[in-house]
Design an enzyme around this catalytic site. Structure first.
Site, PDB file in Angstrom:
ATOM      1  N   ARG A   1     -20.352  60.826 -26.419  1.00 38.61           N
ATOM      2  CA  ARG A   1     -20.927  59.537 -26.037  1.00 38.61           C
ATOM      3  C   ARG A   1     -19.862  58.453 -25.832  1.00 38.61           C
ATOM      4  NH1 ARG A   1     -26.485  60.002 -26.758  1.00 38.61           N
ATOM      5  NH2 ARG A   1     -27.098  61.479 -28.375  1.00 38.61           N
TER       6      ARG A   1
ATOM      7  N   ARG B   1     -38.304  57.365 -31.854  1.00 46.37           N
ATOM      8  CA  ARG B   1     -37.209  58.324 -31.964  1.00 46.37           C
ATOM      9  C   ARG B   1     -35.990  57.713 -32.643  1.00 46.37           C
ATOM     10  NH1 ARG B   1     -33.576  57.575 -26.812  1.00 46.37           N
ATOM     11  NH2 ARG B   1     -32.414  59.282 -27.714  1.00 46.37           N
TER      12      ARG B   1
ATOM     13  N   ASN C   1     -29.644  50.434 -18.655  1.00 47.74           N
ATOM     14  CA  ASN C   1     -29.314  51.376 -19.723  1.00 47.74           C
ATOM     15  C   ASN C   1     -29.519  52.775 -19.150  1.00 47.74           C
ATOM     16  OD1 ASN C   1     -29.122  53.055 -21.920  1.00 47.74           O
ATOM     17  ND2 ASN C   1     -30.287  51.738 -23.289  1.00 47.74           N
TER      18      ASN C   1
ATOM     19  N   HIS D   1     -23.157  59.426 -19.705  1.00 46.04           N
ATOM     20  CA  HIS D   1     -22.034  60.304 -20.023  1.00 46.04           C
ATOM     21  C   HIS D   1     -21.900  61.480 -19.069  1.00 46.04           C
ATOM     22  CE1 HIS D   1     -22.608  57.851 -23.521  1.00 46.04           C
ATOM     23  NE2 HIS D   1     -23.810  58.373 -23.677  1.00 46.04           N
TER      24      HIS D   1
ATOM     25  N   HIS E   1     -26.228  49.393 -23.902  1.00 45.42           N
ATOM     26  CA  HIS E   1     -26.586  50.466 -24.835  1.00 45.42           C
ATOM     27  C   HIS E   1     -27.004  49.851 -26.158  1.00 45.42           C
ATOM     28  CE1 HIS E   1     -25.253  53.567 -22.162  1.00 45.42           C
ATOM     29  NE2 HIS E   1     -24.185  52.836 -21.916  1.00 45.42           N
ATOM     30  N   ILE E   2     -28.098  50.311 -26.676  1.00 42.91           N
ATOM     31  CA  ILE E   2     -28.661  49.785 -27.920  1.00 42.91           C
ATOM     32  C   ILE E   2     -27.752  50.109 -29.105  1.00 42.91           C
ATOM     33  CG2 ILE E   2     -30.615  49.998 -29.511  1.00 42.91           C
ATOM     34  CD1 ILE E   2     -32.312  50.589 -26.887  1.00 42.91           C
ATOM     35  N   SER E   3     -27.334  51.356 -29.201  1.00 41.28           N
ATOM     36  CA  SER E   3     -26.466  51.766 -30.307  1.00 41.28           C
ATOM     37  C   SER E   3     -25.003  51.601 -29.904  1.00 41.28           C
ATOM     38  CB  SER E   3     -26.741  53.227 -30.689  1.00 41.28           C
ATOM     39  OG  SER E   3     -26.310  54.103 -29.656  1.00 41.28           O
TER      40      SER E   3
ATOM     41  N   GLU F   1     -24.180  47.305 -17.749  1.00 38.12           N
ATOM     42  CA  GLU F   1     -24.625  48.473 -18.522  1.00 38.12           C
ATOM     43  C   GLU F   1     -24.866  48.038 -19.968  1.00 38.12           C
ATOM     44  OE1 GLU F   1     -22.495  52.237 -17.891  1.00 38.12           O
ATOM     45  OE2 GLU F   1     -22.244  52.279 -20.055  1.00 38.12           O
TER      46      GLU F   1
ATOM     47  N   ASP G   1     -21.829  56.558  -8.529  1.00 37.26           N
ATOM     48  CA  ASP G   1     -21.697  56.344  -7.090  1.00 37.26           C
ATOM     49  C   ASP G   1     -22.784  55.416  -6.554  1.00 37.26           C
ATOM     50  OD1 ASP G   1     -19.504  58.009  -7.191  1.00 37.26           O
ATOM     51  OD2 ASP G   1     -20.490  59.698  -6.191  1.00 37.26           O
TER      52      ASP G   1
ATOM     53  N   PRO H   1     -33.445  57.900 -19.214  1.00 40.00           N
ATOM     54  CA  PRO H   1     -34.241  58.872 -19.956  1.00 40.00           C
ATOM     55  C   PRO H   1     -34.399  58.560 -21.442  1.00 40.00           C
ATOM     56  CG  PRO H   1     -32.138  59.834 -19.307  1.00 40.00           C
ATOM     57  CD  PRO H   1     -32.243  58.506 -18.635  1.00 40.00           C
ATOM     58  N   ASN H   2     -35.579  58.787 -21.901  1.00 33.92           N
ATOM     59  CA  ASN H   2     -35.990  58.693 -23.306  1.00 33.92           C
ATOM     60  C   ASN H   2     -36.086  57.273 -23.845  1.00 33.92           C
ATOM     61  OD1 ASN H   2     -36.226  61.568 -23.707  1.00 33.92           O
ATOM     62  ND2 ASN H   2     -33.993  61.603 -23.596  1.00 33.92           N
TER      63      ASN H   2
ATOM     64  N   ARG I   1     -20.631  57.066 -32.436  1.00 37.40           N
ATOM     65  CA  ARG I   1     -21.481  58.253 -32.430  1.00 37.40           C
ATOM     66  C   ARG I   1     -20.682  59.475 -31.998  1.00 37.40           C
ATOM     67  NH1 ARG I   1     -27.101  56.994 -29.915  1.00 37.40           N
ATOM     68  NH2 ARG I   1     -27.475  59.022 -30.861  1.00 37.40           N
TER      69      ARG I   1
ATOM     70  N   ALA J   1     -28.659  58.759 -21.684  1.00 33.80           N
ATOM     71  CA  ALA J   1     -27.812  59.954 -21.708  1.00 33.80           C
ATOM     72  C   ALA J   1     -27.095  60.205 -20.382  1.00 33.80           C
ATOM     73  CB  ALA J   1     -28.631  61.174 -22.093  1.00 33.80           C
TER      74      ALA J   1
ATOM     75  N   TYR K   1     -31.782  53.420 -33.025  1.00 34.50           N
ATOM     76  CA  TYR K   1     -32.454  52.599 -32.023  1.00 34.50           C
ATOM     77  C   TYR K   1     -33.442  51.599 -32.593  1.00 34.50           C
ATOM     78  CZ  TYR K   1     -30.440  56.229 -29.127  1.00 34.50           C
ATOM     79  OH  TYR K   1     -29.567  57.092 -28.520  1.00 34.50           O
TER      80      TYR K   1
END
Length: 142
Positions: A111, A18, A74, A80, A100-102, A98, A87, A10-11, A107, A77, A23
């Site tokens: 997170r 954003r 990725n 978390h 993650h950009i940040s 996995e 699963d 998502p996002n 943070r 959200a 990001y």
């Protein structure tokens, strides 16, 4: 099987618009193009999928099993919160890295915990768009 799946939650479709302080200014299309060019140099194909819907991501993981050498994911959200994605990753034999950009550990406290990472082959955090390329490189050289 010279295919890699780039999967985003998502996002991530809002990259470039954003929270640029976390990001950056690059877009999802930039990431897809850069990773695509990298894997193509090594004779791989890249398929890309992004969804804001947890069930679609789960369906995509299920369908990807055995089709790809690896999945760059990725979960955003959902990282978390989603036992269901954990699963789904655990239920497939295709390895997942996995990304993650940040740096999620710098943070908000919520997170800092990844529900999905324990089911993954590895995790890359905080390296911006480069993290996706590093994940691709791991599958290419593995």
């Amino acid at each position: 099987m010279k295919k890699i799946l780039l999967l985003n939650g998502p996002n991530i479709n809002r990259l470039g618009k954003r929270e640029k302080e976390f990001y950056g200014t690059f877009t999802l299309e930039d990431i897809e193009n850069d990773v695509g060019a990298l894997v193509q140099k090594h004779g791989y194909e890249l398929d890309c999928f992004q969804s804001n819907h947890e069930g679609e991501l789960i369906d995509c993981l299920h369908k990807a099993d055995g089709v790809y050498k690896g999945i760059i994911f990725n979960p955003a959200a959902y990282t978390h919160t989603s036992i269901a994605l954990h699963d789904a990753i655990q239920s497939i034999s295709t390895p997942v890295i996995e990304v993650h950009i940040s740096n999620v550990h710098q943070r908000e406290a919520f997170r800092h915990v990844s529900m999905t990472a324990p089911a993954c082959h590895g995790q890359i955090v905080g390296l911006g768009a480069l993290g996706y390329q590093l994940a691709a490189q791991a599958f290419i050289t593995d």
